[in-house]
Scaffold this motif. Structure first.
Motif, short mmCIF file in Angstrom:
data_model
loop_
_atom_site.label_atom_id
_atom_site.label_comp_id
_atom_site.label_asym_id
_atom_site.label_seq_id
_atom_site.Cartn_x
_atom_site.Cartn_y
_atom_site.Cartn_z
N GLY A 18 -129.78 16.53 21.92
CA GLY A 18 -130.80 16.42 22.96
C GLY A 18 -132.09 17.13 22.53
N TRP A 19 -131.91 18.29 21.95
CA TRP A 19 -133.09 19.02 21.43
C TRP A 19 -133.77 18.24 20.32
N TYR A 20 -132.94 17.65 19.41
CA TYR A 20 -133.47 16.88 18.28
C TYR A 20 -134.27 15.67 18.76
N ASP A 21 -133.78 15.02 19.81
CA ASP A 21 -134.50 13.86 20.34
C ASP A 21 -135.91 14.25 20.79
N ARG A 22 -136.08 15.46 21.25
CA ARG A 22 -137.40 15.91 21.71
C ARG A 22 -138.23 16.51 20.58
N ALA A 23 -137.56 17.23 19.65
CA ALA A 23 -138.29 18.14 18.76
C ALA A 23 -138.17 17.81 17.29
N ALA A 24 -137.54 16.71 16.92
CA ALA A 24 -137.35 16.40 15.48
C ALA A 24 -138.69 16.44 14.75
N ALA A 198 -134.72 25.82 10.50
CA ALA A 198 -136.04 25.94 9.87
C ALA A 198 -137.12 26.36 10.86
N THR A 199 -136.92 26.05 12.15
CA THR A 199 -138.02 26.28 13.09
C THR A 199 -137.69 27.30 14.19
N ILE A 200 -136.43 27.48 14.54
CA ILE A 200 -136.07 28.39 15.64
C ILE A 200 -135.13 29.49 15.17
N CYS A 201 -134.03 29.10 14.56
CA CYS A 201 -133.04 30.08 14.09
C CYS A 201 -133.43 30.52 12.67
N THR A 202 -134.63 31.08 12.55
CA THR A 202 -135.21 31.41 11.25
C THR A 202 -134.62 32.71 10.70
N CYS A 208 -134.96 33.00 19.71
CA CYS A 208 -133.75 32.73 20.49
C CYS A 208 -134.04 32.20 21.90
N VAL A 209 -135.13 32.65 22.50
CA VAL A 209 -135.38 32.29 23.90
C VAL A 209 -135.59 30.80 24.10
N ILE A 210 -135.98 30.07 23.03
CA ILE A 210 -136.18 28.63 23.18
C ILE A 210 -135.09 27.83 22.46
N CYS A 211 -133.99 28.50 22.08
CA CYS A 211 -132.93 27.82 21.35
C CYS A 211 -132.03 27.02 22.29
N PRO A 212 -131.73 25.77 21.95
CA PRO A 212 -130.90 24.93 22.83
C PRO A 212 -129.45 25.42 22.95
N VAL A 213 -128.99 26.27 22.03
CA VAL A 213 -127.62 26.78 22.14
C VAL A 213 -127.60 28.31 22.32
N MET A 214 -128.66 28.82 22.93
CA MET A 214 -128.75 30.26 23.17
C MET A 214 -127.64 30.76 24.10
N THR A 215 -127.28 29.93 25.10
CA THR A 215 -126.41 30.45 26.17
C THR A 215 -125.05 30.90 25.66
N ASP A 216 -124.53 30.24 24.61
CA ASP A 216 -123.23 30.67 24.09
C ASP A 216 -123.32 31.20 22.65
N CYS A 217 -124.51 31.66 22.25
CA CYS A 217 -124.66 32.24 20.91
C CYS A 217 -124.18 33.69 20.95
N MET A 218 -123.14 33.97 20.16
CA MET A 218 -122.52 35.30 20.20
C MET A 218 -123.42 36.38 19.60
#
Length: 342
Positions: A18-24, A198-202, A208-218
């Motif tokens: 879903g994130w890729y569809d918006r942000a690729a 390359a762009t968020i999890c650098t 992290c605040v804009i990461c699509p999988v932040m909610t369950d990132c340990m």
DNA sequence: GAGGCGTGGCG
DNA sequence: TCGCCAAGCCT
């Protein structure tokens, strides 16, 4: 490779896609998501080889030039070695260019000009390792392969908070990723994770605040994402010295070809001696510093009158040195001489 | 598993 | 400035 897909795994892939569809990112070798276009395995392969240890920005121009000049694997397989090596000049890791040609010729000779559509088939070709085989199988052929590059390693190591140091962590990372790979759109999934890395999890300062999988990132929960993955310490680089010879006659320069194995293998170069630990006695007419992956080099340029008889080489017009395709190390010297002479 | 193998950009 | 790093592969 593929597996039972758990509910949480679907959720993970869904959020990533879903994130890729918006942000690729829009890239010269990439088919935009949901565009309905079919990828050309030749172009996917070419891009993956060029992108090995090399930034997107550095690759873009080379990819455009290569695919314009050699639009199919048949064209590339029929190319002259020297032309391909010269076109690769400046991109680095020149064994890739030698393997690129060997691979193209193997595809034409052994596979009727069609790339194998399986991971194992691709993996057997020169220059294609675990990563590239999985990436091409997934992106070009829709196979649900487990694609693991340095970006994906970082994303998964953080999301699952794998604190084992690399390279030992690779096994855990692969095991964690495998059940997350969707059978639908596996190529987009792999590219999405790489874009995310390359762009968020650098490596430094992850957003992290804009990461699509932040909610369950340990790691995010623990606040130590930036410290992962744990990498081994680097070794100090030695400093070496070498001589290069400027042999000029009638507005032409004497160039040689370096041996296929070793540093800058197969590339045109200025003639010169071996690179050693101690600086040369001569001061020369120019000097440059260059940093390789595993040592730093100071190269001193010395004027010589005639080619060494034993050295095989060619006279190259000084007015057209760009076309010789010299590696950056030697480009630095020729650029310096161009400045001096005007 | 560890080391050889390029280059340019960025903080 | 300089160490780190980028869609790794081969031996």
């Amino acid at each position: 490779m593929s597996v039972q897909t758990s509910h949480s795994a679907e959720n993970f892939a869904g959020r990533i896609l879903g994130w890729y569809d918006r942000a690729a990112r829009v890239l010269p070798w990439r088919i935009p998501p949901n565009s309905g276009h079919v990828p050309d395995p030749y172009r996917v392969w070419m891009a993956e080889i060029m992108l090995q240890q090399t930034t997107v920005a550095a690759v873009a121009g080379y990819f455009e030039r290569f695919t314009a000049r050699w639009p199919s694997v048949q064209h590339l397989a029929a190319a002259d070695d020297a032309d391909v090596m010269a076109a690769w000049a400046g991109l680095g890791y020149y064994a890739r260019a030698r393997n690129l040609l060997a691979c193209a010729r193997a595809v034409v000779r052994d596979h009727g000009g069609h790339f194998p559509d399986s991971e194992a088939g691709l993996r057997a070709l020169p220059g294609i390792g675990d990563y590239t085989a999985a990436a091409v199988a997934s992106i070009a052929f829709g196979r649900a392969a487990v694609v693991v590059d340095a970006n994906i390693e970082r994303v998964i190591a953080r999301h699952r908070r794998i604190t084992t140091p690399l390279p030992m962590a690779k096994r855990e990372i692969r095991a964690a990723l495998a059940p997350l790979v969707p059978n639908d759109r596996p190529g987009d999934f792999a590219q999405a994770l790489m874009d995310l890395g390359a762009t968020i999890c650098t490596p430094r300062g992850p957003a992290c605040v804009i990461c699509p999988v932040m909610t369950d990132c340990m790691a995010r929960a623990r606040g130590d994402a930036e410290s992962l993955p744990v990498k081994p310490p680097k070794k100090a680089k030695p400093h070496r010295h070498g001589l290069a010879y400027w042999i000029e006659e009638a507005d032409r320069l004497w160039l040689v070809r370096r041996p296929d194995k070793g540093m800058l293998g197969g590339m045109r170069a200025l003639p010169g001696g071996a690179w050693e630990d101690d600086p040369p006695a001569e001061s020369g007419i120019a000097r440059i510093d260059h940093s390789f992956t595993h040592f730093d080099l100071t190269l001193t340029l010395v004027r010589r009158e005639v080619p060494l008889s034993a050295a095989e080489g060619e006279w190259w017009p000084l007015s057209d040195l760009d076309a010789a395709g010299l590696p950056t190390l030697y480009r630095k010297l020729t650029d310096k001489m161009r400045e001096k002479d005007g």
